[in-house]
Scaffold this motif. Structure first.
Motif, PDB file in Angstrom:
ATOM      1  N   ALA A   8       0.836  -1.209   0.000  1.00 14.18           N
ATOM      2  CA  ALA A   8       0.000   0.000   0.000  1.00 14.18           C
ATOM      3  C   ALA A   8       0.868   1.255   0.000  1.00 14.18           C
ATOM      4  O   ALA A   8       0.554   2.232  -0.699  1.00 14.18           O
ATOM      5  CB  ALA A   8      -0.942   0.003   1.207  1.00 14.18           C
ATOM      6  N   ALA A   9       1.966   1.243   0.756  1.00 12.38           N
ATOM      7  CA  ALA A   9       2.872   2.392   0.787  1.00 12.38           C
ATOM      8  C   ALA A   9       3.510   2.604  -0.584  1.00 12.38           C
ATOM      9  O   ALA A   9       3.611   3.741  -1.065  1.00 12.38           O
ATOM     10  CB  ALA A   9       3.946   2.195   1.855  1.00 12.38           C
ATOM     11  N   ARG A  10       3.928   1.516  -1.238  1.00  9.68           N
ATOM     12  CA  ARG A  10       4.510   1.630  -2.591  1.00  9.68           C
ATOM     13  C   ARG A  10       3.475   2.148  -3.579  1.00  9.68           C
ATOM     14  O   ARG A  10       3.768   3.012  -4.414  1.00  9.68           O
ATOM     15  CB  ARG A  10       5.059   0.281  -3.051  1.00  9.68           C
ATOM     16  N   LEU A  11       2.257   1.631  -3.492  1.00  2.00           N
ATOM     17  CA  LEU A  11       1.181   2.058  -4.390  1.00  2.00           C
ATOM     18  C   LEU A  11       0.874   3.539  -4.197  1.00  2.00           C
ATOM     19  O   LEU A  11       0.745   4.293  -5.169  1.00  2.00           O
ATOM     20  CB  LEU A  11      -0.080   1.225  -4.137  1.00  2.00           C
ATOM     21  N   LEU A  12       0.776   3.972  -2.944  1.00  2.00           N
ATOM     22  CA  LEU A  12       0.484   5.372  -2.648  1.00  2.00           C
ATOM     23  C   LEU A  12       1.617   6.263  -3.152  1.00  2.00           C
ATOM     24  O   LEU A  12       1.375   7.313  -3.749  1.00  2.00           O
ATOM     25  CB  LEU A  12       0.260   5.556  -1.145  1.00  2.00           C
ATOM     26  N   ARG A  13       2.865   5.857  -2.922  1.00  2.00           N
ATOM     27  CA  ARG A  13       4.000   6.645  -3.414  1.00  2.00           C
ATOM     28  C   ARG A  13       3.961   6.746  -4.946  1.00  2.00           C
ATOM     29  O   ARG A  13       4.174   7.804  -5.513  1.00  2.00           O
ATOM     30  CB  ARG A  13       5.309   5.993  -2.952  1.00  2.00           C
ATOM     31  N   GLN A  14       3.671   5.629  -5.614  1.00  2.00           N
ATOM     32  CA  GLN A  14       3.606   5.635  -7.077  1.00  2.00           C
ATOM     33  C   GLN A  14       2.485   6.543  -7.565  1.00  2.00           C
ATOM     34  O   GLN A  14       2.668   7.327  -8.493  1.00  2.00           O
ATOM     35  CB  GLN A  14       3.404   4.219  -7.618  1.00  2.00           C
ATOM     36  N   ALA A  15       1.320   6.460  -6.935  1.00  3.66           N
ATOM     37  CA  ALA A  15       0.184   7.290  -7.350  1.00  3.66           C
ATOM     38  C   ALA A  15       0.495   8.772  -7.155  1.00  3.66           C
ATOM     39  O   ALA A  15       0.188   9.595  -8.033  1.00  3.66           O
ATOM     40  CB  ALA A  15      -1.065   6.894  -6.571  1.00  3.66           C
ATOM     41  N   LEU A  16       1.105   9.119  -6.025  1.00  4.45           N
ATOM     42  CA  LEU A  16       1.485  10.513  -5.789  1.00  4.45           C
ATOM     43  C   LEU A  16       2.468  10.989  -6.851  1.00  4.45           C
ATOM     44  O   LEU A  16       2.328  12.074  -7.407  1.00  4.45           O
ATOM     45  CB  LEU A  16       2.090  10.679  -4.394  1.00  4.45           C
ATOM     46  N   ASP A  17       3.472  10.162  -7.152  1.00 12.29           N
ATOM     47  CA  ASP A  17       4.454  10.511  -8.180  1.00 12.29           C
ATOM     48  C   ASP A  17       3.782  10.668  -9.545  1.00 12.29           C
ATOM     49  O   ASP A  17       4.061  11.606 -10.285  1.00 12.29           O
ATOM     50  CB  ASP A  17       5.548   9.454  -8.271  1.00 12.29           C
ATOM     51  N   ASP A  18       2.882   9.736  -9.867  1.00 20.15           N
ATOM     52  CA  ASP A  18       2.222   9.734 -11.173  1.00 20.15           C
ATOM     53  C   ASP A  18       1.375  10.979 -11.423  1.00 20.15           C
ATOM     54  O   ASP A  18       1.229  11.405 -12.565  1.00 20.15           O
ATOM     55  CB  ASP A  18       1.338   8.492 -11.338  1.00 20.15           C
ATOM     56  N   VAL A  19       0.801  11.547 -10.355  1.00 21.66           N
ATOM     57  CA  VAL A  19      -0.038  12.740 -10.541  1.00 21.66           C
ATOM     58  C   VAL A  19       0.739  14.033 -10.293  1.00 21.66           C
ATOM     59  O   VAL A  19       0.153  15.104 -10.192  1.00 21.66           O
ATOM     60  CB  VAL A  19      -1.329  12.703  -9.679  1.00 21.66           C
ATOM     61  N   GLY A  20       2.071  13.917 -10.228  1.00 21.79           N
ATOM     62  CA  GLY A  20       2.905  15.108 -10.114  1.00 21.79           C
ATOM     63  C   GLY A  20       3.103  15.610  -8.698  1.00 21.79           C
ATOM     64  O   GLY A  20       3.533  16.738  -8.492  1.00 21.79           O
ATOM     65  N   LEU A  21       2.814  14.784  -7.705  1.00 20.84           N
ATOM     66  CA  LEU A  21       2.978  15.184  -6.301  1.00 20.84           C
ATOM     67  C   LEU A  21       4.182  14.454  -5.700  1.00 20.84           C
ATOM     68  O   LEU A  21       4.100  13.838  -4.651  1.00 20.84           O
ATOM     69  CB  LEU A  21       1.701  14.883  -5.513  1.00 20.84           C
ATOM     70  N   ARG A  22       5.314  14.555  -6.392  1.00 20.70           N
ATOM     71  CA  ARG A  22       6.520  13.813  -6.009  1.00 20.70           C
ATOM     72  C   ARG A  22       7.073  14.223  -4.645  1.00 20.70           C
ATOM     73  O   ARG A  22       7.713  13.422  -3.977  1.00 20.70           O
ATOM     74  CB  ARG A  22       7.583  13.983  -7.083  1.00 20.70           C
ATOM     75  N   THR A  23       6.843  15.457  -4.242  1.00 18.91           N
ATOM     76  CA  THR A  23       7.370  15.911  -2.949  1.00 18.91           C
ATOM     77  C   THR A  23       6.386  15.711  -1.803  1.00 18.91           C
ATOM     78  O   THR A  23       6.737  15.953  -0.650  1.00 18.91           O
ATOM     79  CB  THR A  23       7.773  17.397  -3.013  1.00 18.91           C
ATOM     80  N   MET A  24       5.201  15.276  -2.111  1.00 19.94           N
ATOM     81  CA  MET A  24       4.179  15.065  -1.078  1.00 19.94           C
ATOM     82  C   MET A  24       4.531  13.830  -0.257  1.00 19.94           C
ATOM     83  O   MET A  24       4.816  12.776  -0.805  1.00 19.94           O
ATOM     84  CB  MET A  24       2.807  14.875  -1.725  1.00 19.94           C
ATOM     85  N   ARG A  25       4.528  13.984   1.051  1.00 23.59           N
ATOM     86  CA  ARG A  25       4.755  12.868   1.960  1.00 23.59           C
ATOM     87  C   ARG A  25       3.425  12.438   2.550  1.00 23.59           C
ATOM     88  O   ARG A  25       2.464  13.178   2.522  1.00 23.59           O
ATOM     89  CB  ARG A  25       5.712  13.293   3.070  1.00 23.59           C
ATOM     90  N   PHE A  26       3.417  11.250   3.096  1.00 27.89           N
ATOM     91  CA  PHE A  26       2.232  10.772   3.783  1.00 27.89           C
ATOM     92  C   PHE A  26       2.632  10.195   5.128  1.00 27.89           C
ATOM     93  O   PHE A  26       3.794   9.890   5.362  1.00 27.89           O
ATOM     94  CB  PHE A  26       1.452   9.752   2.943  1.00 27.89           C
ATOM     95  N   THR A  27       1.658  10.089   5.994  1.00 33.73           N
ATOM     96  CA  THR A  27       1.888   9.578   7.341  1.00 33.73           C
ATOM     97  C   THR A  27       1.244   8.212   7.476  1.00 33.73           C
ATOM     98  O   THR A  27       0.103   8.028   7.063  1.00 33.73           O
ATOM     99  CB  THR A  27       1.277  10.530   8.385  1.00 33.73           C
ATOM    100  N   THR A  28       1.970   7.280   8.038  1.00 36.54           N
ATOM    101  CA  THR A  28       1.413   5.970   8.353  1.00 36.54           C
ATOM    102  C   THR A  28       0.931   6.011   9.797  1.00 36.54           C
ATOM    103  O   THR A  28       1.703   6.336  10.698  1.00 36.54           O
ATOM    104  CB  THR A  28       2.457   4.860   8.155  1.00 36.54           C
ATOM    105  N   VAL A  29      -0.336   5.721   9.989  1.00 36.29           N
ATOM    106  CA  VAL A  29      -0.953   5.749  11.315  1.00 36.29           C
ATOM    107  C   VAL A  29      -1.298   4.319  11.700  1.00 36.29           C
ATOM    108  O   VAL A  29      -2.005   3.630  10.956  1.00 36.29           O
ATOM    109  CB  VAL A  29      -2.231   6.625  11.322  1.00 36.29           C
TER     110      VAL A  29
END
Length: 189
Positions: free
Chosen positions: A102-123
């Motif tokens: 899920a973390a890899r998928l989320l990172r890929q999706a963020l990168d794919d839509v141009g949000l390469r610098t966006m981080r996410f938090t795992t809760v």
């Protein structure tokens, strides 16, 4: 003032990354050990900023910060050139087998839509009471600005693995195309 803001992380972050790595090893937490790389990368980026370098650097780390209570609210410029303010969370139960995919998928999706610098938090959701409070319907859950784009009406909160309905059939993670669409829609608003 900007130089001070760039210099402070350069001085503090190497020490913090060392502490994160040591604590992660002591706790046996692969996520905490991996997070030290991201903290060290942030320190390097601060150094690049101070030196005036225009170099870019990427990391194999999926960009997740693990925390049980902390939220990540970041500004980033998307593919549209507009600045997006978004809160991205990956909610999981302890030892979730789908956390890394899920973390890899989320990172890929963020990168794919141009949000390469966006981080996410795992809760990490650790109790049924926490699941109820978080309206957590299974692990992993991705939230964008507090909303679960894959929510199914009537699904009760609980400490369980989540099954996503994808074009390929039932899966432990959501469909990449649908996740991209949800992220792009949130970034555009």
């Amino acid at each position: 003032m900007g130089i001070v803001l760039a210099a402070v992380p350069l001085l503090i972050m190497p020490y913090l990354s060392y502490v994160q790595r040591r604590a992660g090893r002591e706790l046996g937490s692969a996520s905490a050990v991996a997070d030290f790389k991201q903290t060290l990368l942030y320190s390097c980026l601060s150094g690049m900023l101070l030196s005036g370098s225009n170099s870019t650097h990427s990391s194999a780390d999926p960009g997740a910060t693990r925390s049980s209570r902390r939220r990540s609210l970041l500004n980033t410029t998307g593919a549209t050139g507009r600045t997006a303010v978004m809160e991205i969370e990956l909610l999981i139960v302890p030892d979730c087998p789908n956390e890394a995919p899920a973390a890899r998928l989320l990172r890929q999706a963020l990168d794919d839509v141009g949000l390469r610098t966006m981080r996410f938090t795992t809760v990490v959701v650790t109790s049924p009471e926490d699941a109820e409070k978080q309206q957590f319907t299974g692990s992993p859950t991705i939230r964008v600005d507090g909303t679960d784009p894959f929510a199914e009406p009537g699904q009760p909160p609980g400490m369980a693995c989540r099954i996503y309905h994808t074009a390929m059939g039932p899966a432990g993670v959501p469909d990449l195309a649908t996740l991209r669409q949800a992220l792009k829609q949130a970034a555009d608003h």
